[in-house]
Design a protein around this motif. Structure first.
Motif, PDB file in Angstrom:
ATOM      1  N   PRO A  35       0.820  -1.217   0.000  1.00  0.00           N
ATOM      2  CA  PRO A  35       0.000   0.000   0.000  1.00  0.00           C
ATOM      3  C   PRO A  35       0.851   1.263   0.000  1.00  0.00           C
ATOM      4  CG  PRO A  35       0.171  -0.849   2.222  1.00  0.00           C
ATOM      5  CD  PRO A  35       0.947  -1.801   1.342  1.00  0.00           C
ATOM      6  N   PRO A  36       0.380   2.330  -0.631  1.00  0.00           N
ATOM      7  CA  PRO A  36       1.091   3.614  -0.531  1.00  0.00           C
ATOM      8  C   PRO A  36       1.088   4.106   0.909  1.00  0.00           C
ATOM      9  CG  PRO A  36      -0.559   3.646  -2.288  1.00  0.00           C
ATOM     10  CD  PRO A  36      -0.808   2.416  -1.491  1.00  0.00           C
ATOM     11  N   VAL A  37       2.157   4.735   1.325  1.00  0.00           N
ATOM     12  CA  VAL A  37       2.245   5.297   2.671  1.00  0.00           C
ATOM     13  C   VAL A  37       1.630   6.691   2.645  1.00  0.00           C
ATOM     14  CG1 VAL A  37       3.806   6.024   4.513  1.00  0.00           C
ATOM     15  CG2 VAL A  37       4.312   3.960   3.190  1.00  0.00           C
ATOM     16  N   ARG A  38       0.616   6.916   3.473  1.00  0.00           N
ATOM     17  CA  ARG A  38      -0.095   8.197   3.490  1.00  0.00           C
ATOM     18  C   ARG A  38       0.272   9.062   4.692  1.00  0.00           C
ATOM     19  NH1 ARG A  38      -1.428   8.180  -1.764  1.00  0.00           N
ATOM     20  NH2 ARG A  38      -2.884   6.501  -2.318  1.00  0.00           N
ATOM     21  N   ARG A  39       1.201   8.624   5.519  1.00  0.00           N
ATOM     22  CA  ARG A  39       1.619   9.416   6.669  1.00  0.00           C
ATOM     23  C   ARG A  39       2.633  10.459   6.216  1.00  0.00           C
ATOM     24  NH1 ARG A  39       3.346   4.684   8.581  1.00  0.00           N
ATOM     25  NH2 ARG A  39       5.328   5.646   9.146  1.00  0.00           N
ATOM     26  N   ARG A  40       2.348  11.708   6.492  1.00  0.00           N
ATOM     27  CA  ARG A  40       3.206  12.797   6.020  1.00  0.00           C
ATOM     28  C   ARG A  40       4.596  12.790   6.649  1.00  0.00           C
ATOM     29  NH1 ARG A  40       0.612  16.821   3.188  1.00  0.00           N
ATOM     30  NH2 ARG A  40      -1.657  16.638   3.083  1.00  0.00           N
ATOM     31  N   ASP A  41       4.726  12.147   7.803  1.00  0.00           N
ATOM     32  CA  ASP A  41       6.025  12.134   8.464  1.00  0.00           C
ATOM     33  C   ASP A  41       6.934  11.016   7.954  1.00  0.00           C
ATOM     34  OD1 ASP A  41       4.433  10.122   9.516  1.00  0.00           O
ATOM     35  OD2 ASP A  41       5.308  10.259  11.526  1.00  0.00           O
ATOM     36  N   SER A  42       6.453  10.223   7.003  1.00  0.00           N
ATOM     37  CA  SER A  42       7.240   9.103   6.493  1.00  0.00           C
ATOM     38  C   SER A  42       8.104   9.540   5.309  1.00  0.00           C
ATOM     39  CB  SER A  42       6.311   7.963   6.053  1.00  0.00           C
ATOM     40  OG  SER A  42       7.053   6.949   5.386  1.00  0.00           O
ATOM     41  N   LYS A  43       9.263   8.929   5.239  1.00  0.00           N
ATOM     42  CA  LYS A  43      10.160   9.152   4.100  1.00  0.00           C
ATOM     43  C   LYS A  43       9.499   8.730   2.808  1.00  0.00           C
ATOM     44  CE  LYS A  43      14.673   7.476   2.405  1.00  0.00           C
ATOM     45  NZ  LYS A  43      15.837   6.621   2.722  1.00  0.00           N
ATOM     46  N   TYR A  44       8.620   7.734   2.872  1.00  0.00           N
ATOM     47  CA  TYR A  44       7.975   7.179   1.683  1.00  0.00           C
ATOM     48  C   TYR A  44       6.555   7.706   1.482  1.00  0.00           C
ATOM     49  CZ  TYR A  44      11.897   3.970   2.114  1.00  0.00           C
ATOM     50  OH  TYR A  44      13.156   3.439   2.214  1.00  0.00           O
ATOM     51  N   TYR A  45       6.260   8.855   2.077  1.00  0.00           N
ATOM     52  CA  TYR A  45       4.933   9.451   1.948  1.00  0.00           C
ATOM     53  C   TYR A  45       4.557   9.636   0.476  1.00  0.00           C
ATOM     54  CZ  TYR A  45       1.457  13.193   1.733  1.00  0.00           C
ATOM     55  OH  TYR A  45       0.353  13.959   1.417  1.00  0.00           O
ATOM     56  N   MET A  46       3.343   9.192   0.155  1.00  0.00           N
ATOM     57  CA  MET A  46       2.858   9.299  -1.213  1.00  0.00           C
ATOM     58  C   MET A  46       1.529  10.066  -1.217  1.00  0.00           C
ATOM     59  SD  MET A  46       3.166   8.893  -4.396  1.00  0.00           S
ATOM     60  CE  MET A  46       4.773   8.114  -4.194  1.00  0.00           C
ATOM     61  N   PRO A  47       1.510  11.304  -1.704  1.00  0.00           N
ATOM     62  CA  PRO A  47       0.269  12.089  -1.734  1.00  0.00           C
ATOM     63  C   PRO A  47      -0.732  11.523  -2.737  1.00  0.00           C
ATOM     64  CG  PRO A  47       2.052  13.256  -2.847  1.00  0.00           C
ATOM     65  CD  PRO A  47       2.669  12.049  -2.212  1.00  0.00           C
ATOM     66  N   GLN A  67      -3.314   7.891  -6.543  1.00  0.00           N
ATOM     67  CA  GLN A  67      -4.564   7.810  -5.808  1.00  0.00           C
ATOM     68  C   GLN A  67      -5.070   6.390  -5.564  1.00  0.00           C
ATOM     69  OE1 GLN A  67      -4.052   9.115  -8.851  1.00  0.00           O
ATOM     70  NE2 GLN A  67      -5.913   9.255 -10.079  1.00  0.00           N
ATOM     71  N   TRP A  68      -4.366   5.388  -6.061  1.00  0.00           N
ATOM     72  CA  TRP A  68      -4.847   4.015  -5.920  1.00  0.00           C
ATOM     73  C   TRP A  68      -4.459   3.429  -4.567  1.00  0.00           C
ATOM     74  CZ3 TRP A  68      -2.928   6.219 -10.248  1.00  0.00           C
ATOM     75  CH2 TRP A  68      -3.805   6.308 -11.345  1.00  0.00           C
ATOM     76  N   SER A  69      -5.153   2.360  -4.171  1.00  0.00           N
ATOM     77  CA  SER A  69      -4.948   1.765  -2.847  1.00  0.00           C
ATOM     78  C   SER A  69      -3.772   0.809  -2.797  1.00  0.00           C
ATOM     79  CB  SER A  69      -6.217   1.009  -2.416  1.00  0.00           C
ATOM     80  OG  SER A  69      -7.312   1.889  -2.345  1.00  0.00           O
ATOM     81  N   SER A  70      -3.234   0.435  -3.946  1.00  0.00           N
ATOM     82  CA  SER A  70      -2.163  -0.555  -3.973  1.00  0.00           C
ATOM     83  C   SER A  70      -1.171  -0.226  -5.080  1.00  0.00           C
ATOM     84  CB  SER A  70      -2.753  -1.948  -4.199  1.00  0.00           C
ATOM     85  OG  SER A  70      -1.727  -2.917  -4.325  1.00  0.00           O
ATOM     86  N   TYR A  71       0.102  -0.455  -4.783  1.00  0.00           N
ATOM     87  CA  TYR A  71       1.126  -0.328  -5.819  1.00  0.00           C
ATOM     88  C   TYR A  71       1.122  -1.587  -6.688  1.00  0.00           C
ATOM     89  CZ  TYR A  71       3.376   3.603  -3.371  1.00  0.00           C
ATOM     90  OH  TYR A  71       3.657   4.814  -2.792  1.00  0.00           O
ATOM     91  N   PRO A  72       1.541  -1.464  -7.937  1.00  0.00           N
ATOM     92  CA  PRO A  72       1.744  -2.682  -8.734  1.00  0.00           C
ATOM     93  C   PRO A  72       2.882  -3.500  -8.152  1.00  0.00           C
ATOM     94  CG  PRO A  72       2.645  -0.767  -9.869  1.00  0.00           C
ATOM     95  CD  PRO A  72       1.885  -0.237  -8.693  1.00  0.00           C
ATOM     96  N   ALA A 114       7.364  10.531 -14.976  1.00  0.00           N
ATOM     97  CA  ALA A 114       8.332   9.994 -14.013  1.00  0.00           C
ATOM     98  C   ALA A 114       8.430  10.837 -12.753  1.00  0.00           C
ATOM     99  CB  ALA A 114       9.708   9.869 -14.669  1.00  0.00           C
ATOM    100  N   SER A 115       7.398  11.610 -12.456  1.00  0.00           N
ATOM    101  CA  SER A 115       7.399  12.382 -11.211  1.00  0.00           C
ATOM    102  C   SER A 115       7.194  11.484  -9.998  1.00  0.00           C
ATOM    103  CB  SER A 115       6.314  13.469 -11.254  1.00  0.00           C
ATOM    104  OG  SER A 115       5.036  12.899 -11.435  1.00  0.00           O
ATOM    105  N   MET A 116       6.781  10.223 -10.214  1.00  0.00           N
ATOM    106  CA  MET A 116       6.706   9.225  -9.142  1.00  0.00           C
ATOM    107  C   MET A 116       8.126   8.991  -8.627  1.00  0.00           C
ATOM    108  SD  MET A 116       5.753   6.644  -7.234  1.00  0.00           S
ATOM    109  CE  MET A 116       4.013   6.457  -7.563  1.00  0.00           C
ATOM    110  N   TYR A 117       8.427   9.503  -7.424  1.00  0.00           N
ATOM    111  CA  TYR A 117       9.819   9.529  -6.969  1.00  0.00           C
ATOM    112  C   TYR A 117      10.272   8.251  -6.272  1.00  0.00           C
ATOM    113  CZ  TYR A 117       7.228  11.240  -2.882  1.00  0.00           C
ATOM    114  OH  TYR A 117       6.326  11.401  -1.873  1.00  0.00           O
ATOM    115  N   ILE A 118       9.380   7.283  -6.058  1.00  0.00           N
ATOM    116  CA  ILE A 118       9.820   5.994  -5.520  1.00  0.00           C
ATOM    117  C   ILE A 118      10.172   5.108  -6.706  1.00  0.00           C
ATOM    118  CG2 ILE A 118       9.184   4.008  -4.102  1.00  0.00           C
ATOM    119  CD1 ILE A 118       7.299   5.790  -2.559  1.00  0.00           C
ATOM    120  N   ASP A 119      11.446   4.934  -6.935  1.00  0.00           N
ATOM    121  CA  ASP A 119      11.911   4.298  -8.171  1.00  0.00           C
ATOM    122  C   ASP A 119      11.477   2.844  -8.284  1.00  0.00           C
ATOM    123  OD1 ASP A 119      13.655   3.876  -5.978  1.00  0.00           O
ATOM    124  OD2 ASP A 119      15.277   3.246  -7.301  1.00  0.00           O
TER     125      ASP A 119
END
Length: 383
Positions: A233-245, A250-255, A282-287
């Motif tokens: 799942p995308p991390v929605r906590r703003r304090d996380s290094k892996y935060y994903m707005p 907007q989806w509930s799961s990463y591929p 490529a603005s998705m910054y989690i490679d």
């Protein structure tokens, strides 16, 4: 009877107190519970029930002109002839940063020593360090000038640095991914396999080479192998290094994707990923995740290999060393681990019935723990 009533009341009172404690704990830790439970339930539901990742690619599709701006940074350091006129079994990109000279030197003197690989293993593996510019590159400090001189001296001595003019930060990891596939397409498209790894990863090159040689003999294609994350799942906590707005994803799961610490693709997949990247935002910054998005467009799925580590460090034991391929989190012990893992006594430690039973027991003890370590899975004990 009187005593029974008192007992009942006391029992009810204890239950009430216990319930209040549990509810208080849930209220205090709700964000943590929500992230680790609710978000995973949503993610797995999306992954296994809806599974409409084609929508992701459609939403992230852009024109070739717009896609080009993410990966068209000029080169600061380059060597186009690294693979020239050589039958390259593996092009191994190490994701590094300008200031990590000690890590690069440790790699060159151990598992990334191309002379050792050529003479002892009989194949050509080209190790290349990919990086951007130091985040404080605009500074005119003495330290920055020294770093600039040191990088050019290092490249002059080794010729294995590929640097582009983007800031080398966490949020530019996808740009670094684009650099690797673009450089491969332009300068080493004939390599049979491409690997990307962090500079704190230990790679057991003898084991990896044997594995890739078997695949080469089988003429394997559509290969993407590593430590696979499914339904993350995308991390929605703003304090996380892996935060994903939500506005970015907007989806509930990463591929499905492989841990970016280290994975391998076949040459045909490298070409497909490069082509897919030419039409994606490529603005998705989690490679790691962006690689998964490109793979959907390319029609490629990741394959699990039990001896590719995730973000965890593997246990140290000869029974582990015998089959290990990658281990993550090695900043200071690369040289020690290289010596221990390639010791001649390691080879064949699990041979024979007694050896197999011994190593199975050892790996069960080390890998099948009741808590998550994100390294080799318990199934590795039986392989």
């Amino acid at each position: 009877m009187f005593m029974n009533c008192r007992r009942v009341k006391k029992c009810q009172f204890l239950r009430l107190i216990s319930m209040c404690c549990v509810m208080s704990l849930l209220m205090v830790c709700w964000d943590h519970v929500d992230h680790h439970v609710v978000s995973h339930v949503k993610s797995y539901s999306y992954r296994y029930l809806i599974n409409s990742y084609d929508f992701i690619n459609k939403s992230l599709s852009v024109s070739p002109e717009e896609a080009a701006r993410f990966g068209s940074y000029p080169y600061l350091l380059n060597n186009k002839d690294i693979c020239k006129d050589q039958d390259v079994l593996l092009l191994l990109f190490v994701k590094s940063s300008p200031g990590n000279l000690k890590r690069r030197q440790a790699i060159r003197s151990t598992w990334g020593n191309e002379s050792y690989i050529s003479h002892e293993l009989g194949v050509v593996v080209k190790v290349v360090f990919a990086m951007g510019a130091h985040p404080d590159v605009l500074s005119e400090s003495v330290i920055q000038k020294k770093l600039h001189r040191d990088l050019h001296k290092e490249h002059k001595n080794h010729g294995d640095l590929v640097q582009q003019d983007f800031l080398d930060t966490f949020h530019n990891l996808t740009v670094k991914l684009l650099l690797q596939f673009r450089w491969t397409h332009e300068n080493c498209a004939h390599a049979h396999f491409l690997m990307t790894a962090d500079d704190d990863v230990f790679i057991h090159l003898p084991n990896l080479v044997r594995y890739l040689q078997d695949l080469r003999r089988q003429n394997v294609q559509n290969l993407w192998v590593g430590h696979v994350h499914r339904g993350a799942p995308p991390v929605r906590r703003r304090d996380s290094k892996y935060y994903m707005p939500f506005d970015m994803y907007q989806w509930s799961s990463y591929p499905d994707y492989t841990a970016g610490a280290g994975y391998v693709v076949s040459g045909d997949v490298a070409a497909k990923i490069y082509q897919a990247s030419l039409s994606l935002n490529a603005s998705m910054y989690i490679d790691d995740v962006f690689m998964g998005i490109c793979a959907i467009a390319a029609g490629v799925s990741p394959q699990e290999h039990v001896y590719f580590s995730g973000e965890g460090k593997t246990p140290y034991h000869p029974c582990i060393f015998e089959k290990m391929i990658t281990s993550h989190g090695h900043e200071d012990d690369i040289r020690y681990l290289w010596k221990a893992a390639t010791d001649p006594q390691v080879e064949g430690i699990s041979s024979g019935l007694v050896g197999k039973l011994y190593c199975t027991a050892v790996k069960l003890t080390l890998l099948c723990k009741p808590y998550f370590t994100n390294t080799y899975s318990c199934t590795a004990a039986f392989t």
